[in-house]
Design an enzyme around this catalytic site. Structure first.
Site, PDB file in Angstrom:
ATOM      1  CD  GLU A 170      22.303 -49.453  -7.141  1.00 24.85           C
ATOM      2  OE1 GLU A 170      22.142 -50.607  -6.704  1.00 24.85           O
ATOM      3  OE2 GLU A 170      22.824 -48.540  -6.474  1.00 24.85           O
ATOM      4  CD  GLU A 276      23.523 -42.710  -5.363  1.00 23.32           C
ATOM      5  OE1 GLU A 276      24.249 -43.550  -4.761  1.00 23.32           O
ATOM      6  OE2 GLU A 276      22.372 -43.000  -5.755  1.00 23.32           O
TER       7      GLU A 276
HETATM    8  O1  G3I Z   1      16.387 -47.238   9.364  1.00 25.87           O
HETATM    9  C1  G3I Z   1      17.093 -48.319  10.021  1.00 25.87           C
HETATM   10  C2  G3I Z   1      16.985 -48.151  11.534  1.00 25.87           C
HETATM   11  O2  G3I Z   1      15.625 -48.304  11.940  1.00 25.87           O
HETATM   12  C3  G3I Z   1      17.862 -49.200  12.221  1.00 25.87           C
HETATM   13  O3  G3I Z   1      17.839 -48.976  13.613  1.00 25.87           O
HETATM   14  C4  G3I Z   1      19.297 -49.051  11.692  1.00 25.87           C
HETATM   15  C5  G3I Z   1      20.253 -50.046  12.316  1.00 25.87           C
HETATM   16  O4  G3I Z   1      20.046 -51.305  11.723  1.00 25.87           O
HETATM   17  O5  G3I Z   1      19.309 -49.282  10.268  1.00 25.87           O
HETATM   18  C6  G3I Z   1      18.561 -48.266   9.606  1.00 25.87           C
HETATM   19  O6  G3I Z   1      18.592 -48.533   8.227  1.00 25.87           O
HETATM   20  C7  G3I Z   1      19.842 -48.207   7.616  1.00 25.87           C
HETATM   21  C8  G3I Z   1      19.559 -47.183   6.494  1.00 25.87           C
HETATM   22  O7  G3I Z   1      20.748 -46.910   5.755  1.00 25.87           O
HETATM   23  C9  G3I Z   1      19.010 -45.870   7.049  1.00 25.87           C
HETATM   24  O8  G3I Z   1      19.936 -45.292   7.901  1.00 25.87           O
HETATM   25  C10 G3I Z   1      20.389 -49.480   6.997  1.00 25.87           C
HETATM   26  O9  G3I Z   1      20.783 -50.356   8.043  1.00 25.87           O
HETATM   27  C11 G3I Z   1      21.607 -49.147   6.134  1.00 25.87           C
HETATM   28  O10 G3I Z   1      22.034 -50.302   5.428  1.00 25.87           O
HETATM   29  C12 G3I Z   1      21.219 -48.093   5.099  1.00 25.87           C
HETATM   30  O11 G3I Z   1      22.379 -47.765   4.346  1.00 25.87           O
HETATM   31  C13 G3I Z   1      22.084 -46.980   3.182  1.00 25.87           C
HETATM   32  C14 G3I Z   1      22.427 -47.825   1.943  1.00 25.87           C
HETATM   33  O12 G3I Z   1      22.170 -47.055   0.764  1.00 25.87           O
HETATM   34  C15 G3I Z   1      21.618 -49.090   1.891  1.00 25.87           C
HETATM   35  O13 G3I Z   1      22.057 -49.843   0.766  1.00 25.87           O
HETATM   36  C16 G3I Z   1      22.955 -45.751   3.182  1.00 25.87           C
HETATM   37  O14 G3I Z   1      22.614 -44.902   4.268  1.00 25.87           O
HETATM   38  C17 G3I Z   1      22.807 -44.992   1.872  1.00 25.87           C
HETATM   39  O15 G3I Z   1      23.771 -43.943   1.806  1.00 25.87           O
HETATM   40  C18 G3I Z   1      23.048 -45.923   0.693  1.00 25.87           C
HETATM   41  O16 G3I Z   1      22.795 -45.209  -0.476  1.00 25.87           O
HETATM   42  C19 G3I Z   1      22.830 -45.964  -1.703  1.00 25.87           C
HETATM   43  C20 G3I Z   1      21.879 -45.283  -2.650  1.00 25.87           C
HETATM   44  O17 G3I Z   1      20.594 -45.265  -2.079  1.00 25.87           O
HETATM   45  C21 G3I Z   1      21.894 -45.977  -3.999  1.00 25.87           C
HETATM   46  N1  G3I Z   1      23.251 -45.994  -4.546  1.00 25.87           N
HETATM   47  C22 G3I Z   1      24.212 -46.653  -3.665  1.00 25.87           C
HETATM   48  C23 G3I Z   1      24.240 -45.960  -2.319  1.00 25.87           C
HETATM   49  C24 G3I Z   1      25.242 -46.622  -1.417  1.00 25.87           C
HETATM   50  O18 G3I Z   1      24.828 -47.942  -1.118  1.00 25.87           O
END
Ligand code: G3I
Length: 372
Positions: A170, A276
């Site tokens: 991005e 994605e």
């Molecule tokens: O790892 C922590 C964990 O320790 C904690 O207990 C938990 C609860 O707060 O959070 C966990 O982190 C989460 C992470 O995913 C791993 O599961 C984050 O809160 C959560 O915000 C994060 O979301 C990811 C998101 O990117 C972040 O922006 C999504 O799973 C993931 O599918 C998404 O993927 C992105 C691509 O990387 C880039 N393109 C856009 C796409 C959607 O946002």
């Protein structure tokens, strides 16, 4: 922790005293929806192969570790994976000088043991960075050294096992006009991009290196700018091999424009990956919305099959139970090809039909761009 090779090395896997083979059979002998799918459906990867096209899905370490149907459906339908979160800064570089690669290692080990191609995601992004990095306001030289350490360590650790990397995720301003103002651009300057790609290429000269972005504009300005940026970097000798179009869909898609953009990228010598793909629906949207979703996903898949430069079609999330959408967009979900029980949805079947019938089923023209 679980051992990737032991999980699915072709031998029957014992599950709670019930020995299961190719299809998970529950104690009451009622096959799960996923088991029925495995028995009945021609794998998407087999339907895609004649088009020299890879079909992938983003995967999550926890789901791989605990969900046997998830693993089986993944291996049945897909030949490529993207680590959804396990290679991001917040996961692998939790403190300065401290790297935590074990979860990524287990996912990559599983992929390697099962012959899956791996997409690394992502080396530079403005999100999912650890707090210490978000707080850091480093000078240019310090920031470059930090980036060097990170990329050398992470890419170097998976050299030869991760086929391609989303080096910078991005980079384009959401308006499509110019570069996004990210912490890396603020600390280093506009050449953070060329520096990151150079470091990744040094760390693994065989890996294919991508710029990756989404486009929420009405006129495709971000994808156009992404291609222009890749072209500009390549003219400067920067090893950019491809562009990733994320394609998180939430409404009608201009497939003709998308096809023109893929073709333009191909003419520049770039490989294109749809990286994605998902399509979020309002909760309770119903069958008609699921069919509209199927048509949208089929539409973008049709572009990827038809355009030789498009070499990979990667879904974001394997099953609605593991999708990012409900957390990110409360009130929305159902964004993937499989429901919460990993039963294929209309989008799966329409995608399969596109792969089966495009180009009269014959192999698509020889595709441009490099493989591994
Ligand atoms: O790892 C922590 C964990 O320790 C904690 O207990 C938990 C609860 O707060 O959070 C966990 O982190 C989460 C992470 O995913 C791993 O599961 C984050 O809160 C959560 O915000 C994060 O979301 C990811 C998101 O990117 C972040 O922006 C999504 O799973 C993931 O599918 C998404 O993927 C992105 C691509 O990387 C880039 N393109 C856009 C796409 C959607 O946002």
């Amino acid at each position: 922790m679980w051992s990737a090779t032991a999980l699915l090395s072709g031998v029957a896997v014992t599950l709670a005293g019930v020995t299961v083979g190719a299809a998970a059979v529950l104690p009451d002998d009622e096959p799960s929806p996923a088991a029925l799918h495995l028995e009945r459906a021609t794998p998407l990867r087999e339907l895609a192969a004649p088009h020299d096209l890879r079909i992938g899905a983003s995967v999550q370490h926890t789901a791989l570790a605990v969900d046997e149907d998830y693993r089986r459906v993944l291996l049945h339908d897909f030949d490529t994976i993207t680590l959804e979160n396990e290679l991001k800064w917040a996961e692998v570089h939790p403190r300065p000088g401290v790297f935590a690669l074990d979860r990524a290692e287990e996912v990559v080990d599983f992929a390697t043991a099962n012959g899956l191609r791996v997409r690394g995601h992502t080396l530079v992004w403005h999100q999912q960075n650890p707090p210490w990095l978000e707080r850091a306001r480093l000078g240019r030289d310090q920031a470059i050294e930090l980036l060097r350490t990170h990329i050398e360590t992470v890419v170097g650790s998976f050299r030869g096992r991760v086929a391609e990397w989303d080096v910078v995720n991005e980079p384009i301003d959401p308006s499509g006009r110019g570069l996004r103002d990210t912490l890396w651009r603020q600390m280093i300057g506009d050449d953070y991009l060329s520096i990151a790609f150079g470091l990744a290429h040094e760390a693994d000269p065989e890996a294919r290196l991508f710029l990756n972005d989404y486009d929420a504009t009405s006129d495709g300005a971000v994808f156009d700018a992404l291609i222009d940026l890749a072209d500009e970097l390549r003219r400067g000798g920067v090893p950019v091999h491809g562009v990733g179009f994320q394609l998180h869909l939430d409404g009608p898609v201009d497939v003709d424009r998308l096809a023109r953009q893929v073709a333009r990228a191909g003419r520049s010598g770039l490989t294109v990956a749809f990286t994605e793909v998902d399509d979020r629906l309002a909760d309770g949207a119903g069958a008609a919305a699921a069919l509209r979703q199927a048509r949208r996903i089929a539409g973008v898949a049709g572009v990827c099959v038809a355009e030789p430069a498009c070499r990979a079609f990667v879904l974001w999330g394997l099953g609605d139970a593991y999708s990012w959408v409900p957390n990110a967009f409360p009130g929305y979900g159902a964004a993937t090809l499989f429901d919460h029980q990993l039963e294929p949805k209309p989008a799966y079947h329409v995608l399969a039909e596109v792969l089966r019938t495009s180009g009269d089923g014959a192999a698509s023209p020889v595709r441009s761009g490099g493989g591994r």
